[in-house]
Each structure stands twice: as C-alpha cells, then as structure tokens.
Design an enzyme around this catalytic site. Sequence first.
Site: not given
Length: 161
Positions: A10, A13, A15-17, A128
């Site tokens: 993401c 690095n 939150c999402r990934s 996001d």
Amino acid sequence: MEKINVLFVCLGNICRSPLAEAIFTKMVEEKGLSDQINIDSAGTANYHIGERPDPRTIDNARANGVELLSRARQFVSADFELYDYIIPMDDSNLQNIIKLKPDSGIHNYKVIKMRKFDPEQKGADVPDPYYGGAQGFQNVFDILKRSNEHFIEHLLNEHNF
Ligand code: 4NP
C-alpha cells in the site's frame, strides 16, 4: 519445493497492507500451508519506515481476531526479484510499483491488484482508511478478508501444494 513469495503493498505500510499480510498469514496457517508460502508487506512511501501499524488498524484487527506484528518498510526494486505475487491495494500503489520495475526479464503479470480477487467490485481499489473514521477500518477488514479468501483459492488452483 520452492516457496511461493507473496508481498502486499500500500502507500504507508501501516493500514491496508499490514492488515492484508496478517489476515492472509492466518488463513495460510489455518490451511497448514505456512511452510509453502512466504508473506510480507511494504509501502511505496517512506513516511512510516520502522513504525508499527496504525493503532486504529491494530485495534480493529484485534476486534476481528487478527494480531498485527509487522513494522513498516518501503517497497524496493529488488522486491520484483524476490516475490512471485506483488499485490497492490489501489491503482496509485500499482503505478508506483511499476515505476520501480527492473528493466530486464521481469514481467508486469506478477503485479495483481488485491481486489482482482474480490467478487464484489472486482478490480476496485481498497479504499485508504487513513483520513476516515472507524467504519472505514472495518470496511477495509471485510474487503481484505473476502479478497484473500479468493486469493488463496487462486493459489491453490495454480500450484500443487
Ligand atoms: P496505508 O494508509 O497506505 O493503507 O498504510 C496510509 C498511511 C499513511 C498515509 C497515507 C495512507 N500517510 O499519508 O501518512
């Protein structure tokens, strides 16, 4: 047998990934495939290198039974050599990754957007959640869980474990 190497990517690095990494790691463990699949995550930006994931991501994941253990690192060109599947969260991440692709011998096909595996809104961005509220974090969790359930099925179909 050689391990399959999977990298979720993401922007920050945090939150999402890292969440995609933790959810997928848990699924791989539950299927008894930990020895066959190596999993990591990275961000295309350098803002948060060395940091733990966002506290909101950690809390939301924990409420869903998933522990986040990673520290942020930046995506680098060499990741193209090391990873078989590079999984960006959105189009912006995808473009940033492709810009870092080494000139020789490596193809774009190993870069696949996370939601190509999501039967709901196939190919859409994972939004996001950084500037939004709590509901955004649960929405991301639900998207990543669903997408990863289909991603692991894809890996099982493509490889003989
Ligand atoms: P991520 O979210 O890409 O899912 O980790 C973000 C984290 C940090 C920032 C943006 C997005 N930031 O601008 O610092």
